[in-house]
Design a protein around this motif. Structure first.
Motif, mmCIF file in Angstrom:
data_model
loop_
_atom_site.group_PDB
_atom_site.id
_atom_site.type_symbol
_atom_site.label_atom_id
_atom_site.label_comp_id
_atom_site.label_asym_id
_atom_site.label_seq_id
_atom_site.Cartn_x
_atom_site.Cartn_y
_atom_site.Cartn_z
ATOM 1 N N ARG A 52 -6.202 -61.306 -13.118
ATOM 2 C CA ARG A 52 -7.346 -61.185 -14.028
ATOM 3 C C ARG A 52 -6.848 -60.903 -15.440
ATOM 4 O O ARG A 52 -6.055 -59.978 -15.658
ATOM 5 C CB ARG A 52 -8.259 -60.032 -13.608
ATOM 6 C CG ARG A 52 -8.782 -60.139 -12.195
ATOM 7 C CD ARG A 52 -10.100 -60.894 -12.138
ATOM 8 N NE ARG A 52 -10.451 -61.345 -10.812
ATOM 9 C CZ ARG A 52 -10.941 -60.616 -9.834
ATOM 10 N NH1 ARG A 52 -11.113 -59.335 -10.027
ATOM 11 N NH2 ARG A 52 -11.256 -61.158 -8.677
ATOM 12 N N VAL A 53 -7.318 -61.689 -16.392
ATOM 13 C CA VAL A 53 -7.113 -61.391 -17.807
ATOM 14 C C VAL A 53 -8.342 -60.592 -18.237
ATOM 15 O O VAL A 53 -9.464 -61.078 -18.118
ATOM 16 C CB VAL A 53 -6.948 -62.671 -18.653
ATOM 17 C CG1 VAL A 53 -6.741 -62.317 -20.117
ATOM 18 C CG2 VAL A 53 -5.779 -63.516 -18.133
ATOM 19 N N LEU A 54 -8.129 -59.386 -18.697
ATOM 20 C CA LEU A 54 -9.230 -58.486 -19.027
ATOM 21 C C LEU A 54 -9.931 -58.902 -20.320
ATOM 22 O O LEU A 54 -9.404 -59.706 -21.100
ATOM 23 C CB LEU A 54 -8.707 -57.057 -19.152
ATOM 24 C CG LEU A 54 -8.052 -56.483 -17.899
ATOM 25 C CD1 LEU A 54 -7.489 -55.097 -18.173
ATOM 26 C CD2 LEU A 54 -9.027 -56.446 -16.738
ATOM 27 N N ASP A 55 -11.105 -58.326 -20.550
ATOM 28 C CA ASP A 55 -11.838 -58.574 -21.787
ATOM 29 C C ASP A 55 -10.980 -58.178 -22.982
ATOM 30 O O ASP A 55 -10.164 -57.247 -22.900
ATOM 31 C CB ASP A 55 -13.151 -57.792 -21.814
ATOM 32 C CG ASP A 55 -14.162 -58.299 -20.787
ATOM 33 O OD1 ASP A 55 -14.052 -59.472 -20.365
ATOM 34 O OD2 ASP A 55 -15.050 -57.517 -20.408
ATOM 35 N N LEU A 97 -3.572 -57.190 -13.266
ATOM 36 C CA LEU A 97 -4.433 -57.201 -14.443
ATOM 37 C C LEU A 97 -3.550 -57.337 -15.675
ATOM 38 O O LEU A 97 -2.470 -56.737 -15.731
ATOM 39 C CB LEU A 97 -5.248 -55.913 -14.537
ATOM 40 C CG LEU A 97 -6.133 -55.552 -13.354
ATOM 41 C CD1 LEU A 97 -6.881 -54.261 -13.635
ATOM 42 C CD2 LEU A 97 -7.096 -56.669 -13.034
ATOM 43 N N MET A 98 -4.026 -58.106 -16.651
ATOM 44 C CA MET A 98 -3.225 -58.288 -17.858
ATOM 45 C C MET A 98 -4.119 -58.477 -19.068
ATOM 46 O O MET A 98 -5.308 -58.791 -18.936
ATOM 47 C CB MET A 98 -2.280 -59.475 -17.717
ATOM 48 C CG MET A 98 -2.966 -60.824 -17.658
ATOM 49 S SD MET A 98 -1.836 -62.216 -17.718
ATOM 50 C CE MET A 98 -0.991 -62.047 -16.184
ATOM 51 N N ASN A 99 -3.508 -58.309 -20.232
ATOM 52 C CA ASN A 99 -4.186 -58.604 -21.480
ATOM 53 C C ASN A 99 -3.151 -58.829 -22.567
ATOM 54 O O ASN A 99 -1.980 -58.491 -22.403
ATOM 55 C CB ASN A 99 -5.162 -57.491 -21.877
ATOM 56 C CG ASN A 99 -6.391 -58.059 -22.568
ATOM 57 O OD1 ASN A 99 -6.391 -59.185 -23.051
ATOM 58 N ND2 ASN A 99 -7.446 -57.269 -22.618
ATOM 59 N N VAL A 100 -3.612 -59.407 -23.671
ATOM 60 C CA VAL A 100 -2.754 -59.763 -24.801
ATOM 61 C C VAL A 100 -3.209 -58.980 -26.024
ATOM 62 O O VAL A 100 -4.404 -58.870 -26.286
ATOM 63 C CB VAL A 100 -2.842 -61.275 -25.092
ATOM 64 C CG1 VAL A 100 -1.911 -61.660 -26.227
ATOM 65 C CG2 VAL A 100 -2.539 -62.085 -23.852
#
Length: 114
Positions: free
Chosen positions: A42-45, A62-65
């Motif tokens: 899942r790419v988070l909000d 879970l990941m995000n940029v």
């Protein structure tokens, strides 16, 4: 890349040099597109920081940029439960794929004792 390990869970912090003319939002969009059909990634909000407590006892990544303070660079933060996704859950996921079972078989519930 740096890796931090807690009592349960692993966080990876990955520093990326962006291609000329690309932005953090471009990278985030590409990750969302690449993982759209992956049941456990899942790419988070935008702006939400992943924490190991959010994946404890699960097979999720879970990941995000995030933008780096240096121009033309990005930071990707990802978290997994190293006892599930990092070991037994990954083995079960691979077994499911090899045996032709749905990839999520026996992996959607939380662990009995995290």
């Amino acid at each position: 890349m740096s890796v931090g390990v807690a009592c349960r869970g692993m966080q990876s912090t990955i520093y990326i040099k962006l291609a000329e003319g690309r932005t953090v939002d471009d990278l985030r969009s590409k990750l969302i597109q690449s993982y759209a059909n992956e049941p456990f990634v899942r790419v988070l909000d935008k702006g939400v920081v992943p924490h190991t407590r959010h994946v404890r006892g699960s097979n999720f990544c879970l990941m995000n940029v995030f933008p780096d303070r240096l121009p033309g660079r990005a930071i990707v933060i990802s978290v997994i439960d190293n006892l599930v996704k990092g070991a037994s859950g990954q083995a079960m996921q691979n077994l499911n794929l090899v045996m032709g079972y749905p990839e999520t078989t026996a992996l959607m519930q939380l662990a009995m004792f995290p």
